[in-house]
Motif scaffolding. Structure first.
Motif, PDB file in Angstrom:
ATOM      1  N   THR A   1       0.829  -1.203   0.000  1.00  0.00           N
ATOM      2  CA  THR A   1       0.000   0.000   0.000  1.00  0.00           C
ATOM      3  C   THR A   1       0.865   1.256   0.000  1.00  0.00           C
ATOM      4  N   GLU A   2       2.167   1.066  -0.179  1.00  0.00           N
ATOM      5  CA  GLU A   2       3.076   2.205  -0.215  1.00  0.00           C
ATOM      6  C   GLU A   2       3.489   2.467  -1.662  1.00  0.00           C
ATOM      7  N   GLY A   3       4.407   3.378  -1.826  1.00  0.00           N
ATOM      8  CA  GLY A   3       4.903   3.664  -3.160  1.00  0.00           C
ATOM      9  C   GLY A   3       4.063   4.719  -3.856  1.00  0.00           C
ATOM     10  N   PRO A   4       4.385   5.001  -5.109  1.00  0.00           N
ATOM     11  CA  PRO A   4       3.688   6.046  -5.876  1.00  0.00           C
ATOM     12  C   PRO A   4       2.197   5.757  -5.991  1.00  0.00           C
ATOM     13  N   VAL A   5       1.396   6.808  -5.877  1.00  0.00           N
ATOM     14  CA  VAL A   5      -0.053   6.672  -5.993  1.00  0.00           C
ATOM     15  C   VAL A   5      -0.432   6.690  -7.469  1.00  0.00           C
ATOM     16  N   LYS A   6      -1.050   5.608  -7.923  1.00  0.00           N
ATOM     17  CA  LYS A   6      -1.495   5.520  -9.309  1.00  0.00           C
ATOM     18  C   LYS A   6      -3.020   5.581  -9.321  1.00  0.00           C
TER      19      LYS A   6
ATOM     20  N   GLU B   1      -4.755  -8.342  -9.766  1.00  0.00           N
ATOM     21  CA  GLU B   1      -3.729  -9.202  -9.169  1.00  0.00           C
ATOM     22  C   GLU B   1      -2.490  -8.427  -8.740  1.00  0.00           C
ATOM     23  N   ASP B   2      -2.177  -7.360  -9.456  1.00  0.00           N
ATOM     24  CA  ASP B   2      -1.002  -6.544  -9.115  1.00  0.00           C
ATOM     25  C   ASP B   2      -1.295  -5.523  -8.009  1.00  0.00           C
ATOM     26  N   GLY B   3      -2.582  -5.330  -7.669  1.00  0.00           N
ATOM     27  CA  GLY B   3      -2.917  -4.295  -6.690  1.00  0.00           C
ATOM     28  C   GLY B   3      -2.512  -2.924  -7.178  1.00  0.00           C
ATOM     29  N   THR B   4      -2.756  -2.669  -8.453  1.00  0.00           N
ATOM     30  CA  THR B   4      -2.263  -1.457  -9.113  1.00  0.00           C
ATOM     31  C   THR B   4      -2.643  -0.180  -8.373  1.00  0.00           C
ATOM     32  N   HIS B   5      -3.863  -0.132  -7.826  1.00  0.00           N
ATOM     33  CA  HIS B   5      -4.355   1.106  -7.208  1.00  0.00           C
ATOM     34  C   HIS B   5      -4.436   1.015  -5.685  1.00  0.00           C
ATOM     35  N   ASN B   6      -3.707   0.077  -5.087  1.00  0.00           N
ATOM     36  CA  ASN B   6      -3.731  -0.061  -3.622  1.00  0.00           C
ATOM     37  C   ASN B   6      -3.318   1.231  -2.916  1.00  0.00           C
ATOM     38  N   SER B   7      -2.260   1.866  -3.405  1.00  0.00           N
ATOM     39  CA  SER B   7      -1.787   3.101  -2.773  1.00  0.00           C
ATOM     40  C   SER B   7      -2.820   4.215  -2.904  1.00  0.00           C
TER      41      SER B   7
END
Length: 257
Positions: A63-68, A203-209
Motif C-alpha cells: 500500500t506504499e509507493g507512488p499513488v497511481k 492481481e497486481d494491486g495497481t491502485h492499492n496506494s
C-alpha cells in the motif's frame, strides 16, 4: 630424613603438578568453548537478520509507493470516482467500504433512485472508498475490493461492478473479498469487464496506494463511520426521516431553485 619420607614428599609434589596441569588444560578448553560459542551466536544472529531481511514484506499487501490513480478520478488529497454528468446541479458524496454491511443496506435501498437521478442528469455522485472494516476486523478485503473497483473504473465499468460487489457482499466476518480470484469471478457478471488488463490490475494491486490515500482522507475527515452520505455538503444519512423518495424530492427542488 628417612628415605620413606623423601619418597612421600616427591609423590605429593608429582600429584600436585599433575593436578595443576589438568586445571590448565581444563581452563584452555573452557576458553576455547566460550570463544567458539560466541562465534556461533554471532553467526546465528547474522543468519536471523539475513532471514528477516530476506522475508521482509512477504505476505503483505503493498500500500506504499507512488499513488497511481484510476482514469477519470478526481479529488486531489481526497480521491473520488465520479459518476454522472458534470453539469448536474446536485452532488451526492458517498464514503463507502465494500465490506461494510450498513453500506450494503444503503445501496440496496437507494441504488435504483441514484441510478435514475444520475441517468437523467439531475445528480452526480462522488464515491470515496474506505477500508474501515479491514482496520476493525483484520484482513484485506476492503482494500482489494476497492482496488478492483478502481480497475473497473479504468474500463469504464465502475458503476456496474460497484453494484455487483455490494449485491454479492460476504458476511462482515468473512474476508472473501481478500481473494483476488473471487473479485475476478464477480467481474464476470459485468459485461466486458473480465479482460486480461482487468485481471492484471486486480492481481497486481495497481491502485492499492490510491485506495490507501482515500482511506487516509476518510480518517482525517472526522466522519463517524461508513456509509457517510452528503448531499451538497450536508450529511443526510443521519436524517432518520430520509428515504429514497425524499432524496429525489430534495434534488428536484434544488434543480428548481
Amino acid at each position: 630424613m628417612s628415605e620413606k619420607n623423601r619418597e612421600g614428599k616427591r609423590t605429593a609434589r608429582e600429584r600436585l603438578a599433575v593436578e595443576r596441569a589438568k586445571q590448565k588444560a581444563g581452563e584452555k578448553r573452557r576458553r576455547a568453548l566460550i570463544v567458539s560459542s560466541s562465534v556461533v551466536c554471532v553467526l546465528a544472529l547474522a543468519g536471523l537478520i539475513g532471514a528477516l531481511a530476506a522475508n521482509a514484506g512477504q505476505g503483505k499487501t503493498d500500500t506504499e509507493g507512488p499513488v497511481k490513480a484510476p482514469s477519470g478520478t478526481s479529488g486531489g488529497d481526497s480521491p473520488a470516482i465520479p459518476v454522472g454528468q458534470k453539469s448536474a446541479r446536485s452532488t451526492l458524496t458517498v464514503w463507502e467500504d465494500f465490506r461494510c454491511p450498513a453500506c450494503k443496506s444503503f445501496e440496496d435501498a437507494y441504488r435504483s433512485t441514484i441510478h435514475e437521478l444520475t441517468d437523467s442528469g439531475q445528480l452526480k455522485v462522488e464515491y470515496h472508498l474506505a477500508t474501515l472494516i479491514d482496520g476493525n476486523m483484520g484482513g484485506s478485503g476492503s482494500l482489494r475490493a476497492a482496488n478492483a473497483s478502481a480497475c473497473a473504473q479504468n474500463a469504464g465499468k465502475f458503476p456496474a461492478y460497484h453494484d455487483v460487489l455490494f449485491q454479492n457482499q460476504p458476511q462482515e466476518t468473512s474476508d472473501e473479498f481478500a481473494d483476488n480470484g473471487k473479485l475476478i469471478e464477480l467481474a464476470g457478471k459485468v459485461d466486458g469487464l473480465d479482460t486480461p488488463t482487468f485481471r492484471k490490475c486486480v492481481e497486481d494491486g495497481t491502485h492499492n496506494s490510491w485506495v490507501t490515500k482515500s482511506n487516509k482522507a476518510f480518517q482525517s475527515g472526522g466522519f463517524q463511520g461508513t456509509p457517510t452520505v452528503l448531499l451538497n455538503g450536508k450529511n443526510i444519512y443521519q436524517d432518520r426521516a430520509m428515504t429514497p423518495a425524499k432524496l429525489k424530492r430534495m434534488i428536484q427542488e434544488s434543480d428548481k431553485s
